[in-house]
Design a protein around this motif. Structure first.
Motif, PDB file in Angstrom:
ATOM      1  N   VAL A   4      -7.759   1.525 -17.230  1.00  0.00           N
ATOM      2  CA  VAL A   4      -7.736   2.741 -18.686  1.00  0.00           C
ATOM      3  C   VAL A   4      -6.724   4.013 -18.019  1.00  0.00           C
ATOM      4  N   GLY A   5      -5.446   4.031 -18.534  1.00  0.00           N
ATOM      5  CA  GLY A   5      -5.015   5.496 -18.136  1.00  0.00           C
ATOM      6  C   GLY A   5      -4.578   5.555 -16.961  1.00  0.00           C
ATOM      7  N   LEU A   6      -4.653   6.163 -16.059  1.00  0.00           N
ATOM      8  CA  LEU A   6      -4.100   6.434 -14.646  1.00  0.00           C
ATOM      9  C   LEU A   6      -5.889   5.667 -13.370  1.00  0.00           C
ATOM     10  N   PHE A   7      -6.023   5.208 -14.164  1.00  0.00           N
ATOM     11  CA  PHE A   7      -8.085   4.460 -13.775  1.00  0.00           C
ATOM     12  C   PHE A   7      -8.235   3.191 -13.244  1.00  0.00           C
ATOM     13  N   TRP A   8      -8.531   3.089 -12.559  1.00  0.00           N
ATOM     14  CA  TRP A   8      -8.648   1.112 -11.985  1.00  0.00           C
ATOM     15  C   TRP A   8     -10.003   1.773 -11.940  1.00  0.00           C
ATOM     16  N   ILE A   9     -11.092   0.872 -13.167  1.00  0.00           N
ATOM     17  CA  ILE A   9     -12.499   1.373 -12.425  1.00  0.00           C
ATOM     18  C   ILE A   9     -13.234  -0.267 -12.018  1.00  0.00           C
ATOM     19  N   THR A  10     -13.809  -0.392 -10.917  1.00  0.00           N
ATOM     20  CA  THR A  10     -14.232  -0.952 -10.321  1.00  0.00           C
ATOM     21  C   THR A  10     -15.857  -0.690 -10.774  1.00  0.00           C
ATOM     22  N   GLU A  11     -17.254  -1.098 -10.781  1.00  0.00           N
ATOM     23  CA  GLU A  11     -18.408  -1.251 -11.146  1.00  0.00           C
ATOM     24  C   GLU A  11     -18.985   0.355  -9.932  1.00  0.00           C
ATOM     25  N   ASP A  12     -18.095   0.083  -8.132  1.00  0.00           N
ATOM     26  CA  ASP A  12     -19.095   1.480  -8.157  1.00  0.00           C
ATOM     27  C   ASP A  12     -17.831   2.284  -7.314  1.00  0.00           C
ATOM     28  N   ALA A  13     -16.790   2.381  -8.079  1.00  0.00           N
ATOM     29  CA  ALA A  13     -15.715   2.965  -7.615  1.00  0.00           C
ATOM     30  C   ALA A  13     -14.540   3.097  -8.459  1.00  0.00           C
ATOM     31  N   VAL A  14     -13.888   4.685  -8.874  1.00  0.00           N
ATOM     32  CA  VAL A  14     -12.677   4.827  -9.237  1.00  0.00           C
ATOM     33  C   VAL A  14     -11.469   4.781  -8.994  1.00  0.00           C
ATOM     34  N   TYR A  15     -10.461   4.249  -9.113  1.00  0.00           N
ATOM     35  CA  TYR A  15      -8.848   4.660  -7.815  1.00  0.00           C
ATOM     36  C   TYR A  15      -8.432   5.215  -8.716  1.00  0.00           C
ATOM     37  N   VAL A  16      -7.667   5.620  -8.083  1.00  0.00           N
ATOM     38  CA  VAL A  16      -6.937   6.609  -9.354  1.00  0.00           C
ATOM     39  C   VAL A  16      -5.073   5.543  -8.182  1.00  0.00           C
ATOM     40  N   GLY A  17      -4.574   4.814  -9.831  1.00  0.00           N
ATOM     41  CA  GLY A  17      -3.355   4.030  -9.235  1.00  0.00           C
ATOM     42  C   GLY A  17      -4.880   2.704  -9.300  1.00  0.00           C
ATOM     43  N   ALA A  18      -3.510   1.591  -8.694  1.00  0.00           N
ATOM     44  CA  ALA A  18      -4.201  -0.015  -8.526  1.00  0.00           C
ATOM     45  C   ALA A  18      -5.335   0.428  -6.994  1.00  0.00           C
ATOM     46  N   GLU A  19      -5.759  -0.516  -7.471  1.00  0.00           N
ATOM     47  CA  GLU A  19      -7.162  -0.659  -5.966  1.00  0.00           C
ATOM     48  C   GLU A  19      -6.454  -0.975  -4.270  1.00  0.00           C
ATOM     49  N   PRO A  20      -6.317  -0.140  -3.363  1.00  0.00           N
ATOM     50  CA  PRO A  20      -5.057  -0.283  -2.413  1.00  0.00           C
ATOM     51  C   PRO A  20      -5.605  -1.574  -2.012  1.00  0.00           C
ATOM     52  N   VAL A  21      -5.572  -3.043  -1.596  1.00  0.00           N
ATOM     53  CA  VAL A  21      -5.397  -3.670  -0.910  1.00  0.00           C
ATOM     54  C   VAL A  21      -4.601  -3.350   0.794  1.00  0.00           C
ATOM     55  N   GLY A  22      -5.966  -3.982   2.009  1.00  0.00           N
ATOM     56  CA  GLY A  22      -5.289  -3.851   3.218  1.00  0.00           C
ATOM     57  C   GLY A  22      -4.642  -2.426   3.450  1.00  0.00           C
ATOM     58  N   THR A  23      -3.845  -2.389   4.403  1.00  0.00           N
ATOM     59  CA  THR A  23      -3.517  -0.960   4.944  1.00  0.00           C
ATOM     60  C   THR A  23      -2.809  -0.384   3.697  1.00  0.00           C
ATOM     61  N   ALA A  24      -3.018  -0.491   2.512  1.00  0.00           N
ATOM     62  CA  ALA A  24      -2.206   0.048   1.754  1.00  0.00           C
ATOM     63  C   ALA A  24      -2.319   1.822   1.041  1.00  0.00           C
ATOM     64  N   SER A  25      -2.157   3.079   1.001  1.00  0.00           N
ATOM     65  CA  SER A  25      -2.385   3.896   0.721  1.00  0.00           C
ATOM     66  C   SER A  25      -3.152   4.141  -0.982  1.00  0.00           C
ATOM     67  N   GLY A  26      -4.254   4.787  -0.838  1.00  0.00           N
ATOM     68  CA  GLY A  26      -4.391   4.839  -2.398  1.00  0.00           C
ATOM     69  C   GLY A  26      -5.926   6.251  -2.489  1.00  0.00           C
ATOM     70  N   VAL A  27      -6.061   5.936  -3.536  1.00  0.00           N
ATOM     71  CA  VAL A  27      -7.054   7.036  -3.977  1.00  0.00           C
ATOM     72  C   VAL A  27      -8.278   6.719  -4.489  1.00  0.00           C
ATOM     73  N   ARG A  28      -9.785   6.765  -4.063  1.00  0.00           N
ATOM     74  CA  ARG A  28     -10.817   6.116  -4.231  1.00  0.00           C
ATOM     75  C   ARG A  28     -11.345   7.515  -4.594  1.00  0.00           C
ATOM     76  N   LEU A  29     -12.415   7.587  -5.521  1.00  0.00           N
ATOM     77  CA  LEU A  29     -12.989   8.649  -6.294  1.00  0.00           C
ATOM     78  C   LEU A  29     -14.491   7.988  -6.308  1.00  0.00           C
ATOM     79  N   THR A  30     -15.518   8.452  -6.197  1.00  0.00           N
ATOM     80  CA  THR A  30     -16.750   8.048  -6.256  1.00  0.00           C
ATOM     81  C   THR A  30     -17.680   9.323  -7.013  1.00  0.00           C
ATOM     82  N   GLU A  31     -18.875   8.377  -6.580  1.00  0.00           N
ATOM     83  CA  GLU A  31     -19.914   9.819  -7.230  1.00  0.00           C
ATOM     84  C   GLU A  31     -20.231  11.410  -6.338  1.00  0.00           C
ATOM     85  N   GLY A  32     -19.573  10.064  -5.061  1.00  0.00           N
ATOM     86  CA  GLY A  32     -20.081  11.234  -3.798  1.00  0.00           C
ATOM     87  C   GLY A  32     -19.265  12.535  -3.072  1.00  0.00           C
ATOM     88  N   GLY A  33     -17.316  11.519  -3.706  1.00  0.00           N
ATOM     89  CA  GLY A  33     -16.372  12.449  -3.459  1.00  0.00           C
ATOM     90  C   GLY A  33     -15.299  11.503  -3.551  1.00  0.00           C
TER      91      GLY A  33
END
Length: 166
Positions: A4-33
């Motif tokens: 949805v928009g810039l967000f890749w939403i799984t059941e337990d986290a929201v990623y800005v962009g695609a969920e990174p795999v392996g050593t790929a970089s990215g940003v994960r948003l959780t309820e904790g931070g």
């Protein structure tokens, strides 16, 4: 996952962009931070420490121009057999006296975002950073879905408007 928009939403986290795999970089948003991921990144901030989250270097087009760009890209791949991954964009996380820039891969097909989704996603990121919205809202929506498919454009825009407070 659902996009949805810039967000890749799984059941337990929201990623800005695609969920990174392996050593790929990215940003994960959780309820904790907010957590930066990938080789050399690995930082975490609680939401009360985050002052801002912004994106840059996004490929953005109107709906018509996006369709034309994707058609041309598909034709080039068909004719030449040579394709490229869409370009990464930058996510800036501001916390305390530091701004960390992390590359993220686009989650959207072809790597081209619609202008309205980019703008609304930016507002959602602002609201998450200032406490006006919660990652839990995005996660709750995802958990209520019968499957993990990406909603149609109209529904994505409606969700982004809801989460952005519009």
């Amino acid at each position: 996952m659902a996009m949805v928009g810039l967000f890749w939403i799984t059941e337990d986290a929201v990623y800005v962009g695609a969920e990174p795999v392996g050593t790929a970089s990215g940003v994960r948003l959780t309820e904790g931070g907010v957590e930066t991921l990938g080789e050399g990144n690995g930082a975490f901030w609680r939401w009360d420490e985050v002052q801002g989250i912004a994106v840059g270097d996004l490929v953005v087009r109107s709906a018509g121009r996006r369709l034309v760009s994707m058609a041309i890209d598909s034709l080039v791949v068909l004719v030449t057999g040579d394709g490229e991954f869409p370009p990464a964009f930058t996510v800036h996380v501001e916390a305390a006296d530091d701004i960390v820039a992390v590359s993220a891969l686009p989650a959207v097909s072809g790597g081209i975002y619609l202008q309205v989704e980019r703008e609304l996603s930016g507002i959602v990121l602002d609201r998450l950073a200032d406490g006006g919205a919660s990652v839990g809202d995005l996660l709750s929506w995802r958990r209520e879905q019968a499957d993990d498919s990406t909603p149609r454009r109209e529904e994505r825009e409606a969700l982004l408007r809801k989460w952005s407070g519009e």
